[in-house]
Design an enzyme around this catalytic site. Structure first.
Site, mmCIF file in Angstrom:
data_model
loop_
_atom_site.group_PDB
_atom_site.id
_atom_site.type_symbol
_atom_site.label_atom_id
_atom_site.label_comp_id
_atom_site.label_asym_id
_atom_site.label_seq_id
_atom_site.Cartn_x
_atom_site.Cartn_y
_atom_site.Cartn_z
ATOM 1 N N LYS A 55 0.833 -1.211 0.000
ATOM 2 C CA LYS A 55 0.000 0.000 0.000
ATOM 3 C C LYS A 55 0.864 1.256 0.000
ATOM 4 C CE LYS A 55 1.348 1.750 3.750
ATOM 5 N NZ LYS A 55 2.295 1.332 4.507
ATOM 6 N N SER A 92 7.912 -12.083 -2.064
ATOM 7 C CA SER A 92 7.233 -10.797 -2.135
ATOM 8 C C SER A 92 7.961 -9.858 -3.090
ATOM 9 C CB SER A 92 7.181 -10.170 -0.740
ATOM 10 O OG SER A 92 6.510 -8.940 -0.793
ATOM 11 N N ALA A 110 10.126 -0.611 3.785
ATOM 12 C CA ALA A 110 10.297 0.592 2.959
ATOM 13 C C ALA A 110 9.064 1.485 2.993
ATOM 14 C CB ALA A 110 10.618 0.195 1.528
ATOM 15 N N GLY A 111 8.128 1.193 3.870
ATOM 16 C CA GLY A 111 6.942 2.038 3.979
ATOM 17 C C GLY A 111 5.814 1.629 3.059
ATOM 18 N N LEU A 112 5.982 0.490 2.377
ATOM 19 C CA LEU A 112 4.954 0.065 1.418
ATOM 20 C C LEU A 112 4.120 -1.106 1.945
ATOM 21 C CD1 LEU A 112 6.969 0.399 -1.924
ATOM 22 C CD2 LEU A 112 5.515 2.081 -0.785
ATOM 23 N N GLY A 113 4.106 -1.268 3.252
ATOM 24 C CA GLY A 113 3.210 -2.251 3.861
ATOM 25 C C GLY A 113 3.612 -3.695 3.621
ATOM 26 N N SER A 114 4.927 -3.958 3.579
ATOM 27 C CA SER A 114 5.360 -5.341 3.320
ATOM 28 C C SER A 114 4.878 -6.274 4.415
ATOM 29 C CB SER A 114 6.884 -5.417 3.190
ATOM 30 O OG SER A 114 7.518 -5.074 4.401
ATOM 31 N N SER A 115 4.984 -5.839 5.664
ATOM 32 C CA SER A 115 4.614 -6.747 6.757
ATOM 33 C C SER A 115 3.116 -7.053 6.710
ATOM 34 C CB SER A 115 5.006 -6.169 8.113
ATOM 35 O OG SER A 115 4.369 -4.941 8.336
ATOM 36 N N ASP A 175 -2.615 -0.610 7.236
ATOM 37 C CA ASP A 175 -1.885 -1.364 6.206
ATOM 38 C C ASP A 175 -2.573 -2.697 5.902
ATOM 39 O OD1 ASP A 175 -0.174 0.712 6.599
ATOM 40 O OD2 ASP A 175 1.609 -0.491 6.971
HETATM 41 N N1 LIG Z 1 9.032 -10.601 2.153
HETATM 42 C C1 LIG Z 1 8.927 -10.788 3.457
HETATM 43 N N2 LIG Z 1 8.973 -12.028 3.974
HETATM 44 C C2 LIG Z 1 8.836 -12.228 5.295
HETATM 45 N N3 LIG Z 1 8.675 -11.229 6.193
HETATM 46 C C3 LIG Z 1 8.633 -9.979 5.730
HETATM 47 C C4 LIG Z 1 8.747 -9.688 4.347
HETATM 48 N N4 LIG Z 1 8.656 -8.362 4.173
HETATM 49 C C5 LIG Z 1 8.491 -7.835 5.422
HETATM 50 N N5 LIG Z 1 8.479 -8.792 6.345
HETATM 51 C C6 LIG Z 1 8.369 -8.612 7.797
HETATM 52 O O1 LIG Z 1 7.956 -7.287 8.031
HETATM 53 C C7 LIG Z 1 8.958 -6.538 8.737
HETATM 54 C C8 LIG Z 1 9.028 -5.135 8.175
HETATM 55 O O2 LIG Z 1 7.872 -4.524 8.582
HETATM 56 P P1 LIG Z 1 7.749 -2.950 8.781
HETATM 57 O O3 LIG Z 1 6.375 -2.704 9.302
HETATM 58 O O4 LIG Z 1 8.911 -2.444 9.577
HETATM 59 O O5 LIG Z 1 7.913 -2.399 7.323
HETATM 60 P P2 LIG Z 1 6.857 -2.220 6.191
HETATM 61 O O6 LIG Z 1 5.640 -3.020 6.522
HETATM 62 O O7 LIG Z 1 7.514 -2.514 4.909
HETATM 63 O O8 LIG Z 1 6.630 -0.658 6.251
HETATM 64 P P3 LIG Z 1 5.352 0.230 6.682
HETATM 65 O O9 LIG Z 1 4.798 -0.419 7.927
HETATM 66 O O10 LIG Z 1 5.903 1.599 6.946
HETATM 67 O O11 LIG Z 1 4.464 0.190 5.523
HETATM 68 C C9 LIG Z 1 10.235 -7.312 8.519
HETATM 69 O O12 LIG Z 1 11.096 -7.121 9.633
HETATM 70 C C10 LIG Z 1 9.743 -8.747 8.450
HETATM 71 O O13 LIG Z 1 9.546 -9.265 9.760
HETATM 72 C C1 LIG Z 2 3.444 4.876 10.584
HETATM 73 C C2 LIG Z 2 2.146 4.143 10.267
HETATM 74 O O1 LIG Z 2 1.076 5.074 10.388
HETATM 75 C C3 LIG Z 2 2.106 3.705 8.809
HETATM 76 C C4 LIG Z 2 2.805 2.465 8.455
HETATM 77 O O2 LIG Z 2 2.555 2.142 7.094
HETATM 78 C C5 LIG Z 2 1.993 3.011 11.234
HETATM 79 C C6 LIG Z 2 0.605 2.389 11.236
HETATM 80 O O3 LIG Z 2 -0.353 2.976 10.765
HETATM 81 O O4 LIG Z 2 0.504 1.278 11.786
#
Ligand SMILES: Nc1ncnc2c1ncn2[C@@H]1O[C@H](COP(=O)(O)OP(=O)(O)OP(=O)(O)O)[C@@H](O)[C@H]1O
Ligand SMILES: C[C@@](O)(CCO)CC(=O)[O-]
Length: 524
Positions: free
Chosen positions: A88, A220, A226-231, A287
């Site tokens: 996202k 994935s 990276a802020g794109l909602g990977s988790s 997310d």
């Molecule tokens: N491809 C993947 N495979 C398994 N686990 C992943 C993968 N990508 C992300 N994760 C899990 O999500 C964590 C990163 O989550 P984090 O919320 O910090 O970043 P994000 O979801 O990319 O960013 P944001 O929440 O800002 O959108 C990683 O430490 C890992 O535990």
């Molecule tokens: C920083 C934040 O607002 C966005 C993460 O994508 C955290 C959240 O909503 O859980």
């Protein structure tokens, strides 16, 4: 990405095959799982007992009268299947959304894919194979702490609303995480353990000691942290796969009533939120909500004990966006904790900034929802101004990063758009809304400079589908012939990079492999 290429068609409307009639896949094909489901006391047909997406959960559990049905000796093995969920972008309102304010977020075409391969009955293990992290781990199903998870008072059911982690359950899985990625550098291992804990918490909450042995292979195309909602995307994949395995999801199928589809999305989303709690501590839920339901939404969670308000944006506009990654990794939980700390040390100032972000999001919403809204010079200028203001507030909250500021600086120097960080900040990605009439040469020049300084850009479209299912994991290759191309683990593991994955199983903008089905939100 050229300016016209950025302004792609939104809302997933390029998905021609979405409208084709396809069969409802669940009841027959999941027969092999049905007995295990009943043994676990879950009824797959009990949708009517689910709470609605906005109401609180008032279901009376019937699980205490659990029928003790043994698995049939002749149960066929369930075929391999896949699930997929998008990442996202948050267009407005990150961080403020953690503190009860609204955020405007949209699904992107970058996605995660999870292949579930059921093992024969003699294999009583579950294996997690998270390729992007380099994480592989196997647990004996019988050795897991079922006694703690299934204690009366602790046991949760697939339809429950869980808003916080149970410390006793967290403690019970800790010893089972000790062996995960031993010998891997500590920072990296933390990520592995976070993902593994989300999986185990969900598996133990939704499964049973009789659960089928399986391998869960995840790949994935969403950059991690990276802020794109990977988790969230990963958590939606895990939640939907586990709920499918215990036969508690209906559809997706094309003539599924909208309300029923909404119930399935809600069910998946609730458990994905629990996974997010394991990974980043204090998620707002925006997310996972976008990853589960797709498209674009206004999301607000005013009371952490209750369901959030989710207002779909069915006609989210085509915006000429540039998505640039600083390649500076960070953790969402750290950035969220920074704002919480600021709120403690400077409560009035911080609350004022969060309220101002709220005003920005509401202004954008009012503008986009106005009956005569169209993307033109004036509305782009207004949205761009709001983007610039929103970024300024995020800087004040202390969640920007010099690399993010550098992207903004380069865009500002070129005078071709408005930039803000997206997601948690502290690194990660920035979005730039391009100004009307920007010359393609200017965009090309900017991209060149960004590349020279080590920034990465992503080609993506906004507003795609949410969670999807490929059951069984067989692609029809565009024909109705019997059989088709089976996606086995080897092929999935060996697919090269993002393009290889998309070519093999893709459901995003460039590739749309046949056979995938999606639950659709009611107003989309
Ligand atoms: N491809 C993947 N495979 C398994 N686990 C992943 C993968 N990508 C992300 N994760 C899990 O999500 C964590 C990163 O989550 P984090 O919320 O910090 O970043 P994000 O979801 O990319 O960013 P944001 O929440 O800002 O959108 C990683 O430490 C890992 O535990
Ligand atoms: C920083 C934040 O607002 C966005 C993460 O994508 C955290 C959240 O909503 O859980």
């Amino acid at each position: 990405m050229s300016a016209p290429a950025i302004a792609q068609r939104l809302n997933g409307s390029l998905r021609v095959s979405d409208t084709r009639p396809v069969a409802h896949f669940l009841p027959d094909q999941l027969n092999g799982l049905a007995d295990r489901t009943r043994a676990n006391g879950h009824s797959p047909d009990s949708d009517s007992s689910d709470a609605s997406s906005t109401g609180s959960n008032t279901v009376n559990s019937t699980e205490t009268k659990r029928p003790n049905m043994a698995r049939k000796a002749s149960s066929p093995m369930a075929p391999a299947f896949m699930v997929s969920a998008p990442g996202k972008v948050i267009v407005f309102g990150e961080h403020a959304v953690v503190h009860g304010k609204p955020a405007l977020a949209a699904a992107i075409s970058l996605r995660s894919y999870l292949l579930v391969t059921t093992l024969s009955k003699s294999h009583r293990t579950i294996t997690l194979n998270f390729r992007d992290l380099g994480l592989t781990h196997t647990w004996d199903i019988e050795a897991l702490p079922w006694d703690v998870f299934q204690q009366p008072g602790k046991k949760k059911f697939y339809y429950d609303l869980v808003t916080s982690l149970d410390p006793d359950l967290v403690a019970a899985i800790e010893p089972h995480l000790e062996g995960v990625s031993k010998g891997v550098p500590e920072e990296q291992r933390k990520n592995h353990v976070r993902s593994a804990s989300a999986f185990l918490y969900l598996f133990l909450s939704l499964g049973s000691p009789q659960s089928a042995g399986a391998v869960y292979t995840l790949r994935s195309n969403i950059p991690t942290a990276a802020g794109l909602g990977s988790s969230a995307s990963v958590c939606v994949c895990l939640s939907s796969a586990l709920l499918l395995q215990i036969r508690t999801l209906a559809g997706p199928h094309p003539d599924q009533p909208a309300e029923e589809a909404e119930t399935q999305i809600e069910r998946i989303n609730r458990w994905a939120f629990v996974g997010e709690l394991c990974i980043h501590g204090n998620p707002s839920g925006v997310d996972n909500t976008v990853a589960a339901g797709g498209k674009a939404v206004i999301y607000q969670r005013e009371d952490t004990e209750k369901n959030p308000t989710v207002i779909p944006f069915p006609n989210f506009p085509e915006l000429p966006l540039l998505l640039v990654d600083t390649q500076q990794s960070r953790s969402t939980s750290t950035e969220v904790a920074k704002v919480a700390q600021l709120k403690k040390s400077h409560p009035i100032v911080t609350e004022t900034i969060l309220n101002a972000i709220d005003e920005v999001t509401c202004s954008a919403r009012r503008l986009i929802e106005s009956p005569d809204f169209e993307v033109n010079d004036d509305t782009l200028d207004q949205l761009g101004t709001l983007i610039r203001i929103n970024h300024g507030f995020l800087v004040s909250l202390g969640v920007s990063h010099p690399r993010l500021e550098r992207i903004r600086e380069l865009v500002d120097y070129a005078n071709i758009g408005w930039t803000k960080l997206t997601g948690a900040g502290g690194g990660g990605c920035a979005i730039t809304l391009l100004k009307p009439g920007v010359k393609p040469e200017a965009v090309r020049e900017l991209k060149k400079k960004l590349a020279e300084e080590g920034f990465n850009k992503y080609e993506t479209t906004l507003g795609g589908d949410g969670v999807g299912v490929l059951y069984p994991a067989v692609l029809r290759n565009g024909s109705d012939e019997e059989g088709g191309e089976e996606i086995d683990q080897q092929k999935f593991i060996e697919a090269e990079g993002a393009e290889g994955i998309e070519r093999l199983v893709g459901v995003s903008f460039h590739e749309k492999r046949e056979g995938w089905k999606f639950w659709k939100r009611s107003s989309q």
